[in-house]
Design an enzyme around this catalytic site. Sequence first.
Site, PDB file in Angstrom:
ATOM      1  N   ASP A   4       0.848  -1.197   0.000  1.00 16.89           N
ATOM      2  CA  ASP A   4       0.000   0.000   0.000  1.00 16.89           C
ATOM      3  C   ASP A   4       0.884   1.249   0.000  1.00 16.89           C
ATOM      4  O   ASP A   4       1.905   1.309   0.693  1.00 16.89           O
ATOM      5  CB  ASP A   4      -0.920  -0.010   1.231  1.00 16.89           C
ATOM      6  CG  ASP A   4      -2.070   0.963   1.099  1.00 16.89           C
ATOM      7  OD1 ASP A   4      -3.215   0.516   0.951  1.00 16.89           O
ATOM      8  OD2 ASP A   4      -1.814   2.189   1.137  1.00 16.89           O
ATOM      9  N   ILE A   5       0.489   2.226  -0.775  1.00 16.75           N
ATOM     10  CA  ILE A   5       1.288   3.450  -0.921  1.00 16.75           C
ATOM     11  C   ILE A   5       1.240   4.309   0.354  1.00 16.75           C
ATOM     12  O   ILE A   5       2.116   5.156   0.575  1.00 16.75           O
ATOM     13  CB  ILE A   5       0.776   4.243  -2.150  1.00 16.75           C
ATOM     14  CG1 ILE A   5       1.858   5.119  -2.729  1.00 16.75           C
ATOM     15  CG2 ILE A   5      -0.484   5.019  -1.852  1.00 16.75           C
ATOM     16  CD1 ILE A   5       1.525   5.653  -4.114  1.00 16.75           C
ATOM     17  N   ASN A  40     -12.785  -3.463   2.280  1.00 16.75           N
ATOM     18  CA  ASN A  40     -13.823  -2.440   2.374  1.00 16.75           C
ATOM     19  C   ASN A  40     -14.731  -2.533   1.161  1.00 16.75           C
ATOM     20  O   ASN A  40     -14.258  -2.703   0.036  1.00 16.75           O
ATOM     21  CB  ASN A  40     -13.195  -1.045   2.435  1.00 16.75           C
ATOM     22  CG  ASN A  40     -12.448  -0.806   3.728  1.00 16.75           C
ATOM     23  OD1 ASN A  40     -12.945  -1.154   4.795  1.00 16.75           O
ATOM     24  ND2 ASN A  40     -11.259  -0.240   3.647  1.00 16.75           N
ATOM     25  N   GLU A  66     -12.259   3.344  -1.148  1.00 14.55           N
ATOM     26  CA  GLU A  66     -11.778   4.465  -1.972  1.00 14.55           C
ATOM     27  C   GLU A  66     -11.548   4.052  -3.408  1.00 14.55           C
ATOM     28  O   GLU A  66     -11.721   4.858  -4.325  1.00 14.55           O
ATOM     29  CB  GLU A  66     -10.464   5.013  -1.392  1.00 14.55           C
ATOM     30  CG  GLU A  66     -10.648   5.771  -0.097  1.00 14.55           C
ATOM     31  CD  GLU A  66      -9.334   6.218   0.508  1.00 14.55           C
ATOM     32  OE1 GLU A  66      -8.267   5.907  -0.057  1.00 14.55           O
ATOM     33  OE2 GLU A  66      -9.394   6.873   1.562  1.00 14.55           O
ATOM     34  N   VAL A  67     -11.069   2.841  -3.599  1.00 16.46           N
ATOM     35  CA  VAL A  67     -10.722   2.396  -4.951  1.00 16.46           C
ATOM     36  C   VAL A  67     -11.738   1.329  -5.384  1.00 16.46           C
ATOM     37  O   VAL A  67     -11.863   0.291  -4.732  1.00 16.46           O
ATOM     38  CB  VAL A  67      -9.286   1.828  -5.002  1.00 16.46           C
ATOM     39  CG1 VAL A  67      -8.952   1.377  -6.424  1.00 16.46           C
ATOM     40  CG2 VAL A  67      -8.278   2.866  -4.517  1.00 16.46           C
ATOM     41  N   HIS A  76     -10.203  -5.249  -3.446  1.00 17.90           N
ATOM     42  CA  HIS A  76      -8.857  -5.447  -2.908  1.00 17.90           C
ATOM     43  C   HIS A  76      -8.971  -5.918  -1.474  1.00 17.90           C
ATOM     44  O   HIS A  76      -9.850  -5.496  -0.730  1.00 17.90           O
ATOM     45  CB  HIS A  76      -8.003  -4.184  -2.985  1.00 17.90           C
ATOM     46  CG  HIS A  76      -8.679  -2.945  -2.484  1.00 17.90           C
ATOM     47  ND1 HIS A  76      -9.656  -2.292  -3.190  1.00 17.90           N
ATOM     48  CD2 HIS A  76      -8.525  -2.234  -1.329  1.00 17.90           C
ATOM     49  CE1 HIS A  76     -10.065  -1.235  -2.517  1.00 17.90           C
ATOM     50  NE2 HIS A  76      -9.409  -1.182  -1.372  1.00 17.90           N
ATOM     51  N   HIS A  96      -6.881  -6.008   1.993  1.00 17.78           N
ATOM     52  CA  HIS A  96      -5.742  -5.464   2.727  1.00 17.78           C
ATOM     53  C   HIS A  96      -5.170  -6.563   3.615  1.00 17.78           C
ATOM     54  O   HIS A  96      -5.929  -7.310   4.254  1.00 17.78           O
ATOM     55  CB  HIS A  96      -6.186  -4.332   3.660  1.00 17.78           C
ATOM     56  CG  HIS A  96      -6.772  -3.131   2.998  1.00 17.78           C
ATOM     57  ND1 HIS A  96      -6.075  -1.951   2.849  1.00 17.78           N
ATOM     58  CD2 HIS A  96      -7.998  -2.906   2.460  1.00 17.78           C
ATOM     59  CE1 HIS A  96      -6.852  -1.046   2.258  1.00 17.78           C
ATOM     60  NE2 HIS A  96      -8.022  -1.604   2.016  1.00 17.78           N
TER      61      HIS A  96
HETATM   62  P1  AMP Z   1      -9.835   1.306   0.411  1.00 18.05           P
HETATM   63  O1  AMP Z   1     -10.151   2.474   1.291  1.00 18.05           O
HETATM   64  O2  AMP Z   1     -10.133  -0.002   1.052  1.00 18.05           O
HETATM   65  O3  AMP Z   1     -10.453   1.463  -0.963  1.00 18.05           O
HETATM   66  O4  AMP Z   1      -8.258   1.292   0.243  1.00 18.05           O
HETATM   67  C1  AMP Z   1      -7.588   1.804  -0.852  1.00 18.05           C
HETATM   68  C2  AMP Z   1      -6.122   1.708  -0.535  1.00 18.05           C
HETATM   69  O5  AMP Z   1      -5.395   1.870  -1.727  1.00 18.05           O
HETATM   70  C3  AMP Z   1      -5.624   2.774   0.454  1.00 18.05           C
HETATM   71  O6  AMP Z   1      -5.047   2.115   1.574  1.00 18.05           O
HETATM   72  C4  AMP Z   1      -4.592   3.549  -0.358  1.00 18.05           C
HETATM   73  O7  AMP Z   1      -3.486   3.965   0.405  1.00 18.05           O
HETATM   74  C5  AMP Z   1      -4.191   2.525  -1.421  1.00 18.05           C
HETATM   75  N1  AMP Z   1      -3.661   3.070  -2.658  1.00 18.05           N
HETATM   76  C6  AMP Z   1      -4.193   4.063  -3.423  1.00 18.05           C
HETATM   77  N2  AMP Z   1      -3.433   4.261  -4.509  1.00 18.05           N
HETATM   78  C7  AMP Z   1      -2.415   3.372  -4.452  1.00 18.05           C
HETATM   79  C8  AMP Z   1      -1.300   3.075  -5.291  1.00 18.05           C
HETATM   80  N3  AMP Z   1      -1.069   3.755  -6.426  1.00 18.05           N
HETATM   81  N4  AMP Z   1      -0.446   2.093  -4.919  1.00 18.05           N
HETATM   82  C9  AMP Z   1      -0.658   1.422  -3.762  1.00 18.05           C
HETATM   83  N5  AMP Z   1      -1.688   1.642  -2.943  1.00 18.05           N
HETATM   84  C10 AMP Z   1      -2.554   2.604  -3.273  1.00 18.05           C
END
Ligand code: AMP
Length: 120
Positions: free
Chosen positions: A33-34, A91, A99-100, A104, A106
């Site tokens: 994770d970034i 999530n 967010e994405v 995914h 974690h």
């Molecule tokens: P979520 O809130 O479960 O959708 O988590 C999205 C996760 O993606 C967050 O922990 C971000 O820090 C991570 N994230 C977003 N962009 C990137 C990226 N380019 N590379 C790695 N992790 C990312």
Amino acid sequence: MAYDSENIFAKILRGEIPCNKVYEDEYALAFHDINPQAPVHTLVIPKGEFVSMADFTAEASSELITGFFRAVGETARGLGLEEGGYRILANSGENAHQEVPHLHIHIFSGKKLGPMLTKY
Ligand code: AMP
């Protein structure tokens, strides 16, 4: 929710933006994770266009579902997390603050993680 093929994880899967890769096979990609929330914070994503766990389990082939979950286990094993333990979390949707919009999982570890959720 329709899949947005311009989401950041879709771009990572297509190799359009880089990631810090941990594990990859034909079913899944794992990368750090970034913005880590624990000493170890890794994400595992399926290779396919799936927004959420509900979308994935309804639409993906049995082979992909099996392969994806094996990849989650393999990623944790490969990171050496079996002995000390770890937490997995996915999530889904607004209440969970997803967010994405690409499924995914974690993986968190590297310290004692405390209770599962803060009290509401
Ligand atoms: P979520 O809130 O479960 O959708 O988590 C999205 C996760 O993606 C967050 O922990 C971000 O820090 C991570 N994230 C977003 N962009 C990137 C990226 N380019 N590379 C790695 N992790 C990312």
